[in-house]
Scaffold this motif. Structure first.
Motif, PDB file in Angstrom:
ATOM      1  N   LYS A 125       0.839  -1.200   0.000  1.00  0.00           N
ATOM      2  CA  LYS A 125       0.000   0.000   0.000  1.00  0.00           C
ATOM      3  C   LYS A 125       0.872   1.247   0.000  1.00  0.00           C
ATOM      4  O   LYS A 125       1.978   1.220   0.520  1.00  0.00           O
ATOM      5  CB  LYS A 125      -0.852   0.042   1.269  1.00  0.00           C
ATOM      6  CG  LYS A 125      -2.090  -0.813   1.216  1.00  0.00           C
ATOM      7  CD  LYS A 125      -2.893  -0.593   2.474  1.00  0.00           C
ATOM      8  CE  LYS A 125      -4.118  -1.492   2.496  1.00  0.00           C
ATOM      9  NZ  LYS A 125      -4.801  -1.428   3.778  1.00  0.00           N
ATOM     10  N   CYS A 126       0.310   2.319  -0.514  1.00  0.00           N
ATOM     11  CA  CYS A 126       0.993   3.613  -0.444  1.00  0.00           C
ATOM     12  C   CYS A 126       1.048   4.049   1.019  1.00  0.00           C
ATOM     13  O   CYS A 126       0.049   3.960   1.736  1.00  0.00           O
ATOM     14  CB  CYS A 126       0.224   4.626  -1.282  1.00  0.00           C
ATOM     15  SG  CYS A 126       0.816   6.309  -1.057  1.00  0.00           S
ATOM     16  N   HIS A 127       2.214   4.538   1.471  1.00  0.00           N
ATOM     17  CA  HIS A 127       2.363   4.977   2.861  1.00  0.00           C
ATOM     18  C   HIS A 127       1.454   6.156   3.187  1.00  0.00           C
ATOM     19  O   HIS A 127       1.116   6.376   4.337  1.00  0.00           O
ATOM     20  CB  HIS A 127       3.794   5.449   3.139  1.00  0.00           C
ATOM     21  CG  HIS A 127       4.841   4.420   2.861  1.00  0.00           C
ATOM     22  ND1 HIS A 127       6.155   4.735   2.640  1.00  0.00           N
ATOM     23  CD2 HIS A 127       4.761   3.078   2.775  1.00  0.00           C
ATOM     24  CE1 HIS A 127       6.848   3.628   2.431  1.00  0.00           C
ATOM     25  NE2 HIS A 127       6.023   2.615   2.493  1.00  0.00           N
ATOM     26  N   MET A 128       1.112   6.943   2.158  1.00  0.00           N
ATOM     27  CA  MET A 128       0.339   8.162   2.427  1.00  0.00           C
ATOM     28  C   MET A 128      -1.144   8.003   2.137  1.00  0.00           C
ATOM     29  O   MET A 128      -1.970   8.219   3.002  1.00  0.00           O
ATOM     30  CB  MET A 128       0.917   9.338   1.638  1.00  0.00           C
ATOM     31  CG  MET A 128       2.218   9.855   2.257  1.00  0.00           C
ATOM     32  SD  MET A 128       2.795  11.365   1.479  1.00  0.00           S
ATOM     33  CE  MET A 128       4.209  11.726   2.525  1.00  0.00           C
ATOM     34  N   CYS A 129      -1.510   7.623   0.889  1.00  0.00           N
ATOM     35  CA  CYS A 129      -2.947   7.599   0.550  1.00  0.00           C
ATOM     36  C   CYS A 129      -3.553   6.211   0.777  1.00  0.00           C
ATOM     37  O   CYS A 129      -4.764   6.034   0.636  1.00  0.00           O
ATOM     38  CB  CYS A 129      -3.171   8.071  -0.889  1.00  0.00           C
ATOM     39  SG  CYS A 129      -2.744   6.846  -2.140  1.00  0.00           S
ATOM     40  N   LEU A 130      -2.702   5.214   1.103  1.00  0.00           N
ATOM     41  CA  LEU A 130      -3.111   3.834   1.362  1.00  0.00           C
ATOM     42  C   LEU A 130      -3.656   3.133   0.114  1.00  0.00           C
ATOM     43  O   LEU A 130      -4.213   2.042   0.190  1.00  0.00           O
ATOM     44  CB  LEU A 130      -4.136   3.749   2.516  1.00  0.00           C
ATOM     45  CG  LEU A 130      -3.702   4.433   3.825  1.00  0.00           C
ATOM     46  CD1 LEU A 130      -4.802   4.331   4.884  1.00  0.00           C
ATOM     47  CD2 LEU A 130      -2.414   3.801   4.375  1.00  0.00           C
ATOM     48  N   LEU A 178       6.209   3.951  -7.725  1.00  0.00           N
ATOM     49  CA  LEU A 178       5.371   5.147  -7.794  1.00  0.00           C
ATOM     50  C   LEU A 178       3.955   4.754  -7.406  1.00  0.00           C
ATOM     51  O   LEU A 178       3.437   3.743  -7.886  1.00  0.00           O
ATOM     52  CB  LEU A 178       5.360   5.706  -9.231  1.00  0.00           C
ATOM     53  CG  LEU A 178       4.312   6.792  -9.517  1.00  0.00           C
ATOM     54  CD1 LEU A 178       4.672   8.106  -8.823  1.00  0.00           C
ATOM     55  CD2 LEU A 178       4.151   7.022 -11.020  1.00  0.00           C
ATOM     56  N   CYS A 179       3.312   5.556  -6.526  1.00  0.00           N
ATOM     57  CA  CYS A 179       1.886   5.364  -6.253  1.00  0.00           C
ATOM     58  C   CYS A 179       1.121   6.130  -7.324  1.00  0.00           C
ATOM     59  O   CYS A 179       1.239   7.354  -7.410  1.00  0.00           O
ATOM     60  CB  CYS A 179       1.514   5.888  -4.868  1.00  0.00           C
ATOM     61  SG  CYS A 179      -0.282   5.971  -4.622  1.00  0.00           S
ATOM     62  N   ARG A 180       0.369   5.419  -8.138  1.00  0.00           N
ATOM     63  CA  ARG A 180      -0.372   6.077  -9.216  1.00  0.00           C
ATOM     64  C   ARG A 180      -1.561   6.874  -8.670  1.00  0.00           C
ATOM     65  O   ARG A 180      -2.131   7.695  -9.362  1.00  0.00           O
ATOM     66  CB  ARG A 180      -0.861   5.039 -10.231  1.00  0.00           C
ATOM     67  CG  ARG A 180       0.253   4.523 -11.139  1.00  0.00           C
ATOM     68  CD  ARG A 180      -0.371   3.621 -12.191  1.00  0.00           C
ATOM     69  NE  ARG A 180       0.595   3.066 -13.116  1.00  0.00           N
ATOM     70  CZ  ARG A 180       1.012   3.695 -14.205  1.00  0.00           C
ATOM     71  NH1 ARG A 180       0.578   4.901 -14.483  1.00  0.00           N
ATOM     72  NH2 ARG A 180       1.859   3.102 -15.009  1.00  0.00           N
ATOM     73  N   GLY A 181      -1.918   6.617  -7.411  1.00  0.00           N
ATOM     74  CA  GLY A 181      -3.021   7.354  -6.804  1.00  0.00           C
ATOM     75  C   GLY A 181      -2.619   8.778  -6.423  1.00  0.00           C
ATOM     76  O   GLY A 181      -3.206   9.746  -6.891  1.00  0.00           O
ATOM     77  N   CYS A 182      -1.576   8.921  -5.575  1.00  0.00           N
ATOM     78  CA  CYS A 182      -1.232  10.256  -5.059  1.00  0.00           C
ATOM     79  C   CYS A 182       0.125  10.758  -5.530  1.00  0.00           C
ATOM     80  O   CYS A 182       0.481  11.893  -5.264  1.00  0.00           O
ATOM     81  CB  CYS A 182      -1.301  10.269  -3.532  1.00  0.00           C
ATOM     82  SG  CYS A 182       0.072   9.434  -2.716  1.00  0.00           S
ATOM     83  N   GLY A 183       0.915   9.905  -6.201  1.00  0.00           N
ATOM     84  CA  GLY A 183       2.210  10.350  -6.724  1.00  0.00           C
ATOM     85  C   GLY A 183       3.380  10.131  -5.781  1.00  0.00           C
ATOM     86  O   GLY A 183       4.510  10.500  -6.089  1.00  0.00           O
TER      87      GLY A 183
END
Ligand SMILES: [Zn+2]
Length: 421
Positions: A16-21, A59-64
């Protein structure tokens, strides 16, 4: 999901993305297998098996957000022999005292205001705040480093991870903080959401949360891939940070560029509506869009340049060795170990590495097993070439070791492209 073993501690693949999950993560860089970059070894330990972990970047494609793919638990990274001391260079000391001055002036802090530094190391930043009359408290998970802060620098330091229960205890005993600083630790914190809840609990209503971290744009443009190692879980830029703070009722209200660590940003955040939003926030976000740092194509191009850098580095060093030249290393920062391990630079290339910090002298580099000796040896021994691993402090290092050049020695600076100076 993780596994726990007695030898390895806790580690896991980050899904998971550390920021937006979010879970839409795409890998763009694979640096291979690396030991923990601060786990310098004793002579006895070089005879033992050594643990290597995957080191890759997504790269998190959700939040960058750009983050590493494999997390090694903090208790493995920080509890044993953690040996990075921020006070070690004059450049770093001047920088942290300058940061304290900037914050005090910018927000008109009254003497006695409460300042907490997360990941306070030996207390250098807080010494800057103390000099300006502030009440200071450090939090740092490495017990040996916290002890140096208390005993040598007189900075009260809690040897623990910063989390909500600890924040609650600090508020009960000392009240809320006017300033919380997190310099070069925001990239290290494993559970960012828990840490933000702790910041929320500890910070006063109009307080300032100041973060300083290497900037993704500089990392990409200057090919600073050696700053990628397991303590750095993420590589920061404004867009994902702004979205992340929004989840906690915070907002980024100012951003400034600072030169340390090869290009960092100083980010000021506070509770929504408490501070005027400066135009810098939009300017940095626009710069990131212009630099295409959220484009997987751009990031893959960076990965291609990293591979090319390894080829250039090997070709320079191998060429010198074929001519019978002797090469040593100068300074042994954590980042040096990413470079050494990725480029396959071991004892067959570098005879030894000299280092100012006494904590590292007498030890061996993780993975590559190069002995670390005192700086004085470089001048006495006088090899032909010295590779500067802490290239972000190259000017200061070269000035300190001027005697080496006077005897005919040449320095090699590895980043952004290997060059002899
Ligand atoms: Zn994300």
């Amino acid at each position: 999901m993780g596994f726990r073993t007695r030898q390895l501690g806790f580690y896991y693949v980050m899904k998971k993305c550390h920021m937006c999950l979010g879970t839409d993560l795409e890998k763009f860089l694979d640096l291979g297998m690396h030991p923990h970059s601060d786990s310098f070894l004793t002579a006895g330990e070089t005879e033992q098996p050594e643990v290597f972990y995957p080191l890759s970047v997504y790269l998190c494609r959700g939040c960058g957000l750009v983050q590493i793919g494999y997390v090694v638990d903090g208790s493995t990274l920080y509890q044993k022999n953690y040996i990075y001391q921020t006070s070690i260079t004059k450049t770093a000391r001047d920088h942290y005292f300058g940061l304290a001055e900037d914050v005090c002036r910018r927000f008109g802090l009254k003497p006695g205001s409460f300042v907490v530094d997360i990941g306070s190391n030996v207390g250098v930043l807080l010494m800057g705040f103390r000099e300006r009359g502030m009440a200071v408290l450090g939090v740092d998970p490495a017990p040996n480093i916290a002890r140096i802060a208390v005993e040598e620098n007189g900075i009260e330091t809690i040897p623990d991870f910063f989390a909500a229960p600890l924040a609650g205890r600090i508020v009960a005993e000392r009240g809320r903080a006017s300033v919380i600083a997190a310099t070069n630790i925001f990239a290290h914190i494993t559970d960012l959401h828990d840490s933000m809840r702790a910041v929320d609990a500890l910070l006063s209503q109009d307080g300032v949360f100041v973060i300083e971290a290497p900037y993704l744009v500089d990392l990409l443009n200057n090919l600073e891939y050696d700053t990628i190692y397991h303590q750095h879980l993420r590589y920061l830029s404004i867009r994902p940070m702004a979205a992340f703070f929004g989840r906690f009722g915070f907002e980024v209200f100012d951003v400034v560029k600072v030169g340390i660590h090869g290009g960092s940003i100083r980010v000021f955040a506070g509770r929504k509506g408490q501070h005027a939003i400066m135009s810098s926030v939009q300017e940095f976000a626009a710069l990131e869009d212009a630099e295409q740092v959220y484009s997987i194509v751009r990031l893959r191009r960076f990965a291609g340049k990293v591979k090319e850098h390894r080829r250039l580095m090997r070709s320079l060093l191998d060429g010198l060795k074929q001519q019978g030249r002797r090469i040593v290393g100068v300074s042994a920062p954590a980042k040096g170990n990413t470079l050494l391990n990725y480029c396959g630079i071991d004892i067959s290339v570098l005879d030894y590495i000299t280092e100012k910090s006494k904590l590292k002298q007498g030890l061996y580099t993780p993975g590559t097993h190069i002995p670390v000796v005192a700086d004085e040896k470089l001048i006495e021994d006088s090899p032909e070439y010295a590779l500067i691993l802490a290239w972000n402090f190259a000017d200061e290092i070269m000035a300190n070791l001027e005697g080496f050049r006077r005897k005919g020695g040449r320095f090699i600076i590895p980043i952004p492209e290997p060059r002899i100076v």
